[in-house]
Design a protein around this motif. Structure first.
Motif, PDB file in Angstrom:
ATOM      1  N   ASP A   1     -10.326  98.585  -4.299  1.00 44.15           N
ATOM      2  CA  ASP A   1     -10.301  97.404  -3.428  1.00 44.15           C
ATOM      3  C   ASP A   1     -11.548  97.296  -2.548  1.00 44.15           C
ATOM      4  N   TRP A   2     -12.506  98.198  -2.723  1.00 49.15           N
ATOM      5  CA  TRP A   2     -13.756  98.097  -1.955  1.00 49.15           C
ATOM      6  C   TRP A   2     -14.728  97.181  -2.683  1.00 49.15           C
ATOM      7  N   LYS A   3     -15.361  96.307  -1.910  1.00 50.73           N
ATOM      8  CA  LYS A   3     -16.405  95.489  -2.531  1.00 50.73           C
ATOM      9  C   LYS A   3     -17.712  96.251  -2.526  1.00 50.73           C
ATOM     10  N   VAL A   4     -18.475  96.047  -3.579  1.00 45.76           N
ATOM     11  CA  VAL A   4     -19.778  96.707  -3.697  1.00 45.76           C
ATOM     12  C   VAL A   4     -20.843  95.625  -3.818  1.00 45.76           C
ATOM     13  N   TYR A   5     -21.729  95.574  -2.836  1.00 43.91           N
ATOM     14  CA  TYR A   5     -22.798  94.585  -2.836  1.00 43.91           C
ATOM     15  C   TYR A   5     -24.112  95.288  -3.127  1.00 43.91           C
ATOM     16  N   ALA A   6     -24.885  94.703  -4.037  1.00 47.84           N
ATOM     17  CA  ALA A   6     -26.151  95.339  -4.389  1.00 47.84           C
ATOM     18  C   ALA A   6     -27.303  94.365  -4.208  1.00 47.84           C
ATOM     19  N   ASP A   7     -28.424  94.905  -3.789  1.00 47.81           N
ATOM     20  CA  ASP A   7     -29.617  94.082  -3.612  1.00 47.81           C
ATOM     21  C   ASP A   7     -30.180  93.680  -4.979  1.00 47.81           C
ATOM     22  N   GLU A   8     -30.623  92.436  -5.057  1.00 45.93           N
ATOM     23  CA  GLU A   8     -31.186  91.871  -6.292  1.00 45.93           C
ATOM     24  C   GLU A   8     -32.263  92.756  -6.912  1.00 45.93           C
ATOM     25  N   ARG A   9     -32.968  93.471  -6.051  1.00 50.10           N
ATOM     26  CA  ARG A   9     -34.090  94.240  -6.558  1.00 50.10           C
ATOM     27  C   ARG A   9     -33.624  95.389  -7.470  1.00 50.10           C
ATOM     28  N   LEU A  10     -32.325  95.696  -7.378  1.00 51.13           N
ATOM     29  CA  LEU A  10     -31.789  96.766  -8.221  1.00 51.13           C
ATOM     30  C   LEU A  10     -31.250  96.242  -9.544  1.00 51.13           C
ATOM     31  N   ARG A  11     -31.220  94.915  -9.679  1.00 58.77           N
ATOM     32  CA  ARG A  11     -30.624  94.348 -10.890  1.00 58.77           C
ATOM     33  C   ARG A  11     -31.399  94.829 -12.129  1.00 58.77           C
ATOM     34  N   GLY A  12     -30.677  95.383 -13.043  1.00 56.30           N
ATOM     35  CA  GLY A  12     -31.313  95.867 -14.278  1.00 56.30           C
ATOM     36  C   GLY A  12     -31.962  97.234 -14.158  1.00 56.30           C
ATOM     37  N   ALA A  13     -31.925  97.801 -12.950  1.00 55.09           N
ATOM     38  CA  ALA A  13     -32.599  99.094 -12.778  1.00 55.09           C
ATOM     39  C   ALA A  13     -31.841 100.197 -13.515  1.00 55.09           C
ATOM     40  N   ASN A  14     -32.603 101.090 -14.080  1.00 58.18           N
ATOM     41  CA  ASN A  14     -31.973 102.265 -14.669  1.00 58.18           C
ATOM     42  C   ASN A  14     -32.838 103.479 -14.379  1.00 58.18           C
ATOM     43  N   ASP A  15     -32.401 104.622 -14.875  1.00 57.46           N
ATOM     44  CA  ASP A  15     -33.098 105.866 -14.547  1.00 57.46           C
ATOM     45  C   ASP A  15     -33.210 106.031 -13.033  1.00 57.46           C
ATOM     46  N   MET A  16     -32.107 105.713 -12.341  1.00 57.59           N
ATOM     47  CA  MET A  16     -32.083 105.819 -10.882  1.00 57.59           C
ATOM     48  C   MET A  16     -31.316 107.077 -10.468  1.00 57.59           C
ATOM     49  N   THR A  17     -31.565 107.471  -9.202  1.00 62.86           N
ATOM     50  CA  THR A  17     -30.846 108.619  -8.660  1.00 62.86           C
ATOM     51  C   THR A  17     -30.050 108.158  -7.451  1.00 62.86           C
ATOM     52  N   THR A  18     -28.820 108.670  -7.339  1.00 59.16           N
ATOM     53  CA  THR A  18     -27.985 108.269  -6.199  1.00 59.16           C
ATOM     54  C   THR A  18     -26.991 109.389  -5.898  1.00 59.16           C
ATOM     55  N   GLY A  19     -26.358 109.300  -4.742  1.00 66.47           N
ATOM     56  CA  GLY A  19     -25.397 110.324  -4.347  1.00 66.47           C
ATOM     57  C   GLY A  19     -24.211 110.360  -5.299  1.00 66.47           C
ATOM     58  N   ALA A  20     -23.594 111.560  -5.415  1.00 69.80           N
ATOM     59  CA  ALA A  20     -22.507 111.748  -6.374  1.00 69.80           C
ATOM     60  C   ALA A  20     -21.139 111.646  -5.717  1.00 69.80           C
ATOM     61  N   ASN A  21     -21.110 111.212  -4.426  1.00 72.76           N
ATOM     62  CA  ASN A  21     -19.873 111.214  -3.648  1.00 72.76           C
ATOM     63  C   ASN A  21     -19.235 112.602  -3.644  1.00 72.76           C
ATOM     64  N   GLU A  22     -20.098 113.560  -3.570  1.00 74.24           N
ATOM     65  CA  GLU A  22     -19.692 114.960  -3.471  1.00 74.24           C
ATOM     66  C   GLU A  22     -20.825 115.631  -2.700  1.00 74.24           C
ATOM     67  N   ASP A  23     -20.488 116.174  -1.537  1.00 75.86           N
ATOM     68  CA  ASP A  23     -21.543 116.721  -0.686  1.00 75.86           C
ATOM     69  C   ASP A  23     -22.372 117.746  -1.443  1.00 75.86           C
TER      70      ASP A  23
END
Length: 580
Positions: free
Chosen positions: A348-370
């Motif tokens: 039920d959480w909305k996720v908003y992303a900046d246009e500049r990320l549209r189509g981006a791949n090979d990205m790194t992000t947090g794993a929701n695990e400290d």
RNA sequence: CGGAGCGUAGCUCAGCCUGGUAGAGCACUUGCUUUGGGAGCAAGACGUCGCAGGUUCAAAUCCUGUCGCUCCGACCA
């Protein structure tokens, strides 16, 4: 007017509570005095300048077809509930109670009142279009009043509201106001220019601010000198390319990043993930609900854009120190620094992303695990985005969205704002009309504001020198300061001053006769501090040669024959009046 | 609301650290001199030291609280 008959309490030193130049000059030149924070008394010089601005505003509004009215400052809360702004604007609403304990609102603006009027009085397309305006005192419970008249709890505003039958009509009304504003500020001697703007809580879908460039301004404006693009930083976009797509990488891969909680740390050894290949994940509380906002690691979130795009009225970063907010992070499974939107996002959480990320791949992000991140993340494949928006803040030097030349950013004072409102208020408050076919429609509205008292201070902020204010002729409290250096009634100097005073007054010129029995230097300093555009000095020495001295506030002294003085002054006044 | 600073004469400020009968400049009043760029001399008037508690023989000064103002941030039509 004689100087001794009015009230001009000038100060040699600046009061300690004034920080910026225009505020100091307002006080030093005796234009205003503070009652308490954010509340000022206008003294004669300040009031005269204010009245001149009002006159220009009135003339241009009338010329543009505006209809002047005057609405109550004290308003019933019901109309605010009807428009929905009793809630959304509650932070700025001053509320008072009458003796029967009934609540009232002090108007911060008048969309509700005018729309209520239109709902009752406008019935048919035959009555449209209409554009009502007023010049009136507004009340806003500013959290922090600032800089004298710049941001006050009580201030004077010209507000106008247009009603049209169609969108095209509304755009035409908008254009008329846009043009009127351009003329108004030009006539006030202000270098003001329009910039694209966010519409904020007021709503609507098309808006320009009129701003005066000034370092002391509270707004940041991005602009392009090459093509003229200009927008408030809350709205500005740039022509930066989207994040370059790479060959589709392998499946996402979790890797350990113990103690790494910043973009910068992840960009260094041993990880070496460039900031522009990271996804920054922010937890925001938007109208009470947690949401995720994703922007590229090297970008900054623009909260104004987020609110405008998502429609959120309130938005703030979630705070780990708050227990309620902490629960949200626990739900995600990690603390800031290890957050991401790939896994573990509640449905039920909305996720908003900046246009500049549209189509981006090979990205790194947090794993929701400290202590862990994901690499080889593809936005398309691995992240469920609710909505894509332009959410990033533009930076200096980025390419202009129109012509690709380099953008600049500077600070500015907002003196006017025009909005195309659409039917937001007319629908909620029932401002309907029937068309030729007898069918009902909500009127298409626009609203248009000028901060009159703020404009006054903006003029001072933009027009001054080391000696004081340099008023443009059009808004100066008095155009000519007549300065006899001897004030005994029978002296030839004073007799000539009286004669010229009478002649100028007869010509309709606003002239103040400095009849104070003071030394010349004192009178000169004072007149320069107050900033009258022209000074005519009459002294025994020059009068012995049959001459008097004209000193334009920003120019050199001119010696002229006494009998030519009035004609020369009139010529200079004419030359100094902006032609629009 | 978070952070910082400041409240002493109408204005700008000193005094506070180290407690001992409240000061300067400007402005104001009177007089004399001066008179083309914020005059000089002399005399005078102006203060519950923001407010309330506390400590002390004694508080502008130390402590606590409170109110107000300014700036930064957050917010902002």
């Amino acid at each position: 007017m004689r100087w001794t008959q009015t009230f001009i309490p000038t100060l040699k030193e600046s009061p300690a509570d004034a920080e910026i130049l225009s505020h100091k000059l307002l006080l030093r030149a005796g234009l205003v005095r503070k009652l308490t924070g954010g509340l000022y008394t206008f003294l004669p010089m300040g009031l005269r300048a204010l009245r001149k601005i009002e006159k220009i505003v009135r003339e241009e509004m009338d010329r543009a077809g505006g209809i002047e009215v005057l609405m109550p400052a004290l308003q019933p809360p019901e109309i605010w509930q009807q428009s929905g702004r009793y809630e959304t604007a509650r932070d700025v609403l001053f509320k008072v109670r009458d003796s029967a304990k009934r609540e009232w609102v002090l108007g911060p603006t008048h969309e509700e009142v005018i729309t209520h009027l239109a709902a009752n009085e406008i019935n048919t397309y035959r009555q449209l279009p209409k554009n009502f305006y007023q010049i009136q005192t507004k009340f806003r419970d500013e959290i922090r009043p600032r800089f004298g008249l710049m941001r006050a709890k009580e201030f004077i505003m010209k507000d106008a509201y247009s009603f049209d039958t169609t969108d095209e009509g509304a755009m035409a009304s908008y254009k008329k106001m846009y043009d009127a504003y351009t003329r108004i500020f030009a006539r006030c001697g202000l270098q003001a220019f329009p910039v694209e703007a966010d519409t904020g809580v007021i709503g609507g879908n098309h808006s320009h601010e009129f701003v005066v460039p000034a370092e002391t301004g509270e707004d940041n404006v991005a602009f392009c000198e090459a093509c003229g693009y200009a927008a408030n930083i809350e709205k500005a976009t740039s022509g930066l390319p989207k994040t370059a797509a790479r060959d589709v990488g392998p499946e996402i891969e979790k890797f350990a990043t113990p103690g790494v909680v910043t973009i910068e740390a992840l960009s260094k050894e041993p990880y070496k993930v460039a900031a522009n290949r990271q996804i920054k994940t922010l937890v925001y509380i938007a109208d009470g609900k947690p949401v995720l906002i994703l922007i590229r690691g090297d970008d900054q979130l623009n909260e104004a854009k987020f609110k405008a795009r998502s429609g959120a009225v309130e938005a703030r970063p979630a705070d780990v120190k708050s227990e309620a907010d902490l629960a949200h992070f626990q739900k995600l499974g990690a603390m800031p620094g290890s957050l991401g939107a790939v896994k573990n996002v509640p449905s039920d959480w909305k996720v908003y992303a900046d246009e500049r990320l549209r189509g981006a791949n090979d990205m790194t992000t947090g794993a929701n695990e400290d202590g862990f991140h994901f690499r080889s993340v593809s936005m398309e494949r691995d992240v469920k985005v609710t909505d894509w928006f332009d959410l990033r803040t533009v930076n200096v030097g980025e390419p202009c969205p129109k012509c690709a030349k380099s953008l600049k950013i500077r600070r500015a004072i907002e003196v006017g704002h025009v909005f195309k409102l659409g039917t937001k208020y007319s629908e909620k408050m029932g401002a309907l009309f029937v068309d030729e076919g007898g069918k009902q429609h909500p009127a298409v509205m626009g609203c248009y504001g000028i901060g009159v008292t703020r404009t006054l201070q903006a003029v001072i902020e933009q027009s001054n020198d080391k000696d004081g204010i340099v008023w443009p002729v059009s808004v100066a409290p008095y155009t000519v300061c007549l300065t006899p250096l001897a004030v005994a009634p029978e002296s030839p100097v004073m007799q000539l001053a009286e004669k010229i005073y009478a002649e100028l007054t007869a010509k309709g010129i606003d002239v103040i006769l400095d009849d104070r029995d003071e030394r010349p230097g004192f009178k000169f300093k004072d007149s320069e501090l107050v900033g009258f555009p022209l000074r005519l000095a009459i002294g025994e020495k020059s009068l012995a040669k049959g001459e008097v001295e004209i000193k334009p506030r920003a120019g050199q002294i001119l010696a002229v024959k006494a009998e030519d003085a009035v004609a020369k002054l009139l010529e200079l006044i004419e030359a100094g009046t902006p032609k629009v």
